[in-house]
Design a protein around this motif. Structure first.
Motif, PDB file in Angstrom:
ATOM      1  N   ARG A  81      -9.786 -18.109   8.976  1.00 47.25           N
ATOM      2  CA  ARG A  81     -10.089 -16.781   9.088  1.00 47.25           C
ATOM      3  C   ARG A  81      -9.250 -16.109   8.102  1.00 47.25           C
ATOM      4  O   ARG A  81      -8.250 -16.581   7.653  1.00 47.25           O
ATOM      5  CB  ARG A  81      -9.929 -16.438  10.608  1.00 47.25           C
ATOM      6  CG  ARG A  81      -8.427 -16.711  10.946  1.00 47.25           C
ATOM      7  CD  ARG A  81      -8.450 -16.669  12.417  1.00 47.25           C
ATOM      8  NE  ARG A  81      -6.830 -16.964  12.728  1.00 47.25           N
ATOM      9  CZ  ARG A  81      -5.950 -15.919  13.190  1.00 47.25           C
ATOM     10  NH1 ARG A  81      -6.466 -14.834  13.268  1.00 47.25           N
ATOM     11  NH2 ARG A  81      -4.869 -16.209  13.304  1.00 47.25           N
ATOM     12  N   ARG A  82      -9.702 -14.717   7.815  1.00 43.64           N
ATOM     13  CA  ARG A  82      -8.946 -13.967   6.780  1.00 43.64           C
ATOM     14  C   ARG A  82      -8.575 -12.959   7.642  1.00 43.64           C
ATOM     15  O   ARG A  82      -9.506 -12.141   8.459  1.00 43.64           O
ATOM     16  CB  ARG A  82     -10.032 -13.544   5.717  1.00 43.64           C
ATOM     17  CG  ARG A  82      -9.106 -12.516   4.606  1.00 43.64           C
ATOM     18  CD  ARG A  82      -9.469 -11.135   5.069  1.00 43.64           C
ATOM     19  NE  ARG A  82     -10.748 -10.699   4.967  1.00 43.64           N
ATOM     20  CZ  ARG A  82     -11.229  -9.807   5.641  1.00 43.64           C
ATOM     21  NH1 ARG A  82     -10.483  -8.966   6.384  1.00 43.64           N
ATOM     22  NH2 ARG A  82     -12.450  -9.313   5.298  1.00 43.64           N
ATOM     23  N   ILE A  83      -7.375 -12.600   7.594  1.00 45.79           N
ATOM     24  CA  ILE A  83      -6.537 -11.445   8.480  1.00 45.79           C
ATOM     25  C   ILE A  83      -5.763 -10.740   7.488  1.00 45.79           C
ATOM     26  O   ILE A  83      -5.399 -11.067   6.310  1.00 45.79           O
ATOM     27  CB  ILE A  83      -5.784 -12.106   9.409  1.00 45.79           C
ATOM     28  CG1 ILE A  83      -4.645 -12.647   8.694  1.00 45.79           C
ATOM     29  CG2 ILE A  83      -6.492 -12.961  10.492  1.00 45.79           C
ATOM     30  CD1 ILE A  83      -3.473 -13.194   9.711  1.00 45.79           C
ATOM     31  N   GLU A  84      -5.623  -9.260   7.791  1.00 47.04           N
ATOM     32  CA  GLU A  84      -4.995  -8.516   7.340  1.00 47.04           C
ATOM     33  C   GLU A  84      -3.392  -8.609   7.392  1.00 47.04           C
ATOM     34  O   GLU A  84      -3.092  -8.704   8.892  1.00 47.04           O
ATOM     35  CB  GLU A  84      -5.200  -7.016   7.418  1.00 47.04           C
ATOM     36  CG  GLU A  84      -4.526  -5.861   6.544  1.00 47.04           C
ATOM     37  CD  GLU A  84      -5.147  -4.428   6.892  1.00 47.04           C
ATOM     38  OE1 GLU A  84      -4.701  -3.696   6.200  1.00 47.04           O
ATOM     39  OE2 GLU A  84      -5.877  -4.317   8.029  1.00 47.04           O
ATOM     40  N   PHE A  85      -2.478  -8.884   6.648  1.00 47.64           N
ATOM     41  CA  PHE A  85      -1.097  -9.295   6.926  1.00 47.64           C
ATOM     42  C   PHE A  85      -0.270  -8.756   5.630  1.00 47.64           C
ATOM     43  O   PHE A  85      -0.707  -9.099   4.727  1.00 47.64           O
ATOM     44  CB  PHE A  85      -1.093 -10.780   7.083  1.00 47.64           C
ATOM     45  CG  PHE A  85       0.103 -11.430   7.578  1.00 47.64           C
ATOM     46  CD1 PHE A  85       0.374 -11.605   8.912  1.00 47.64           C
ATOM     47  CD2 PHE A  85       1.292 -11.635   7.042  1.00 47.64           C
ATOM     48  CE1 PHE A  85       1.365 -12.178   9.539  1.00 47.64           C
ATOM     49  CE2 PHE A  85       2.624 -12.205   7.428  1.00 47.64           C
ATOM     50  CZ  PHE A  85       2.514 -12.486   8.705  1.00 47.64           C
ATOM     51  N   GLY A  86       0.920  -8.604   6.058  1.00 54.93           N
ATOM     52  CA  GLY A  86       1.921  -8.046   4.884  1.00 54.93           C
ATOM     53  C   GLY A  86       2.608  -6.761   5.172  1.00 54.93           C
ATOM     54  O   GLY A  86       2.431  -6.293   6.476  1.00 54.93           O
ATOM     55  N   ARG A  87       3.109  -6.460   4.301  1.00 57.84           N
ATOM     56  CA  ARG A  87       4.037  -5.130   4.299  1.00 57.84           C
ATOM     57  C   ARG A  87       3.397  -3.826   4.745  1.00 57.84           C
ATOM     58  O   ARG A  87       4.110  -2.941   5.367  1.00 57.84           O
ATOM     59  CB  ARG A  87       4.978  -4.800   3.132  1.00 57.84           C
ATOM     60  CG  ARG A  87       4.303  -4.742   1.967  1.00 57.84           C
ATOM     61  CD  ARG A  87       5.015  -4.502   0.882  1.00 57.84           C
ATOM     62  NE  ARG A  87       5.742  -5.852   0.438  1.00 57.84           N
ATOM     63  CZ  ARG A  87       6.949  -6.257   0.590  1.00 57.84           C
ATOM     64  NH1 ARG A  87       7.931  -5.452   1.262  1.00 57.84           N
ATOM     65  NH2 ARG A  87       7.313  -7.242   0.409  1.00 57.84           N
ATOM     66  N   PHE A  88       2.078  -3.690   4.378  1.00 59.28           N
ATOM     67  CA  PHE A  88       1.360  -2.456   4.730  1.00 59.28           C
ATOM     68  C   PHE A  88       0.490  -2.571   6.030  1.00 59.28           C
ATOM     69  O   PHE A  88      -0.294  -1.675   6.094  1.00 59.28           O
ATOM     70  CB  PHE A  88       0.519  -1.929   3.440  1.00 59.28           C
ATOM     71  CG  PHE A  88       1.826  -1.930   2.331  1.00 59.28           C
ATOM     72  CD1 PHE A  88       2.697  -0.822   2.239  1.00 59.28           C
ATOM     73  CD2 PHE A  88       1.376  -2.710   1.092  1.00 59.28           C
ATOM     74  CE1 PHE A  88       3.589  -0.708   1.190  1.00 59.28           C
ATOM     75  CE2 PHE A  88       2.245  -2.324  -0.037  1.00 59.28           C
ATOM     76  CZ  PHE A  88       3.324  -1.435  -0.052  1.00 59.28           C
ATOM     77  N   ALA A  89       0.253  -3.830   6.556  1.00 56.09           N
ATOM     78  CA  ALA A  89      -0.732  -4.178   7.127  1.00 56.09           C
ATOM     79  C   ALA A  89      -0.638  -3.286   8.589  1.00 56.09           C
ATOM     80  O   ALA A  89      -1.453  -2.845   9.259  1.00 56.09           O
ATOM     81  CB  ALA A  89      -0.643  -5.500   7.784  1.00 56.09           C
ATOM     82  N   GLU A  90       0.578  -3.012   9.184  1.00 55.11           N
ATOM     83  CA  GLU A  90       1.062  -2.460  10.320  1.00 55.11           C
ATOM     84  C   GLU A  90       0.563  -0.873  10.149  1.00 55.11           C
ATOM     85  O   GLU A  90      -0.093  -0.256  11.000  1.00 55.11           O
ATOM     86  CB  GLU A  90       2.180  -2.553  10.859  1.00 55.11           C
ATOM     87  CG  GLU A  90       2.571  -2.300  12.287  1.00 55.11           C
ATOM     88  CD  GLU A  90       3.812  -2.600  12.726  1.00 55.11           C
ATOM     89  OE1 GLU A  90       4.283  -2.006  14.027  1.00 55.11           O
ATOM     90  OE2 GLU A  90       4.771  -3.059  11.961  1.00 55.11           O
ATOM     91  N   GLU A  91       0.951  -0.347   9.158  1.00 58.32           N
ATOM     92  CA  GLU A  91       0.753   0.946   8.632  1.00 58.32           C
ATOM     93  C   GLU A  91      -0.688   1.328   8.686  1.00 58.32           C
ATOM     94  O   GLU A  91      -1.348   2.242   9.106  1.00 58.32           O
ATOM     95  CB  GLU A  91       1.390   1.380   7.654  1.00 58.32           C
ATOM     96  CG  GLU A  91       1.314   2.710   7.212  1.00 58.32           C
ATOM     97  CD  GLU A  91       2.096   3.191   5.990  1.00 58.32           C
ATOM     98  OE1 GLU A  91       1.773   4.151   5.246  1.00 58.32           O
ATOM     99  OE2 GLU A  91       3.017   2.479   5.410  1.00 58.32           O
TER     100      GLU A  91
END
Length: 477
Positions: free
Chosen positions: A324-334
């Motif tokens: 699966r592809r997920i959104e992850f990283g320093r801007f993901a939560e924002e």
């Protein structure tokens, strides 16, 4: 053009109709590898040639398989490993070892060595399924370990830096450090968690031999590999030869798997990110478990489609549920908060759940926690074992629990994971208490149980440095 590394020495295999020659039984040793294992000076030359000539095919390698190498291979095996179909254990083979190794060495070099089928066993997985393993005969393990030592001199110069699985001088924590460092220091906004479905059972044997032939042109080494691939498995007294796959659990399986994935995945992804990627792409692979980081979603989606197509050419496919592809990283939560979505998704890799979060200063960080369902599976095993040890003396059970808990901590005690380890320790203490209460009508006071826990169960503490610290030491650049 095929270069030769014969060093002026003729091939030795009289079983193929050639005149017998004096075999290389001994070679001087040196210690050039990261693992610290002894490697003959001849193998050092193989490694140097592999490093300097990337297209070289090695036509004479079997003469490096000496009695000394067989002896080192024997002593590197696990002493208490289960026997194969031959029923011979490590300690039984040790009796009269030198004579056995001389005989084995002669059989290998005159072409009389025969591989035995692997004994099929099953181990329970965390999800309740069973993983099939192949237990090789002891002599097969010895010869496989010797061949692995020889071939490692070539392939350690070929394998790419993002490959961490089952390689000398590389561990699971090295792969975890590389992944955490990449997520923190590179422009990663999307993570692709890729898992190949039934890799060891589905790899194509004919493709595997072709991949090995890119670098190995010694027909005797190739024949040894083909013998192991064709040896088959024994299950319930019945022999069978699977058309695809390599027995998972054999000594040579990890190296063959790395060779297969080097040509089917590693070289492909390396070329893809140079040709097609618009942004940064990071890769960490441990055996058939791979995590990739992408700067742009379009790159991640395109790569996923291209990867499916490429793997299909070699008889492999991605697991539909585990990839699966997920959104992850320093801007993901924002970004997800702005869209009215929940917290960023997490992914699992090498025993840890990776969480996109922030540290106490509000900066982006990657938290790693022990995978919950695997921890529960570990506690179930401890509970079952405690029932069997119910009437053992308390010091004996305490000493056993100490080794089990400490062994778990040795791997999982990374920064930020002490809460999970504390929970495990509390559950183990509770399970032990219930077991002690069940063996007597008199209830054990909890205060006394706490004293037993303080005596036998280790307290969780960080045993691994922060990923960036260890990664900086390993990669001085």
């Amino acid at each position: 053009m095929n270069h030769s590394n014969k060093d002026g020495k003729p091939l030795a295999e009289s079983g193929e109709g050639r005149p017998p020659i004096k075999e290389n039984a001994r070679q001087p040793n040196t210690y050039p590898t990261q693992s610290g294992k002894g490697v003959s000076q001849g193998l050092t030359g193989v490694r140097k040639a592999a490093r300097e000539h990337k297209e070289m095919k090695f036509t004479a390698l079997l003469h490096h398989l000496t009695i000394d190498l067989l002896r080192e291979s024997f002593h590197s095996l696990k002493r208490k490993a289960a026997p194969g179909v031959d029923g011979v254990t490590w300690h039984e083979y040790e009796t009269g070892l030198e004579g056995r190794l001389v005989d084995l060495h002669h059989r290998i070099h005159r072409g009389a060595y025969r591989a035995m089928p692997s004994r099929r066993v099953y181990i329970q997985k965390e999800d309740g399924r069973q993983r099939p393993l192949g237990v090789a005969a002891l002599e097969d393990k010895i010869v496989q370990q010797a061949v692995v030592t020889i071939l490692n001199q070539i392939y350690e110069e070929d394998f790419l830096g993002f490959s961490y699985g089952f390689r000398p001088g590389r561990s699971q924590h090295d792969g975890l450090d590389a992944l955490s460092y990449a997520l923190l220091k590179r422009k990663v906004n999307y993570v692709l968690d890729a898992d190949i479905k039934g890799f060891f059972d589905n790899l194509d044997k004919s493709w595997l031999v072709k991949f090995v032939e890119h670098r190995v042109a010694d027909p005797r080494i190739l024949r040894l590999i083909q013998k192991w691939l064709k040896a088959g498995v024994m299950e319930d007294g019945k022999w069978s030869e699977p058309q695809t796959g390599s027995p998972q659990g054999s000594v040579i399986s990890p190296l063959l798997a790395n060779i297969y994935l080097h040509y089917t995945f590693d070289l492909g992804v390396n070329a893809w990110r140079k040709k097609w990627a618009r942004g940064q792409v990071v890769v960490v692979r441990y055996a058939d478990d791979t995590v990739l980081g992408f700067q742009y979603q379009a790159d991640a989606d395109r790569f996923l489609e291209d990867l499916r197509e490429r793997l299909g050419k070699f008889g492999l496919e991605l697991h539909p549920d585990k990839t699966r592809r997920i959104e992850f990283g320093r801007f993901a939560e924002e970004n997800r908060k702005r869209r009215g979505e929940g917290k960023p998704e997490t992914f699992d890799f090498l025993g840890f759940t990776h969480i996109s979060g922030t540290n106490r200063y509000g900066w982006f960080s990657v938290r790693r926690m022990s995978i919950r369902n695997r921890m529960r599976a570990k506690l179930r095993k401890i509970k079952q074992a405690l029932r069997q040890r119910m009437h053992d003396p308390v010091p004996q059970t305490g000493n056993w629990l100490k080794s089990v808990v400490q062994g778990y901590f040795n791997y999982h005690a990374v920064p930020g994971n002490l809460g999970s380890l504390g929970m495990l320790r509390e559950r183990v203490l509770s399970l032990w208490w219930h077991t002690l209460c069940r063996r007597s009508q008199k209830r054990l006071p909890w205060v006394r149980m706490l004293k037993l826990g303080a005596r036998w169960l280790p307290q969780p503490r960080v045993l691994h440095p922060y990923p960036a610290v260890r990664f900086a030491v390993m990669h001085l650049r």
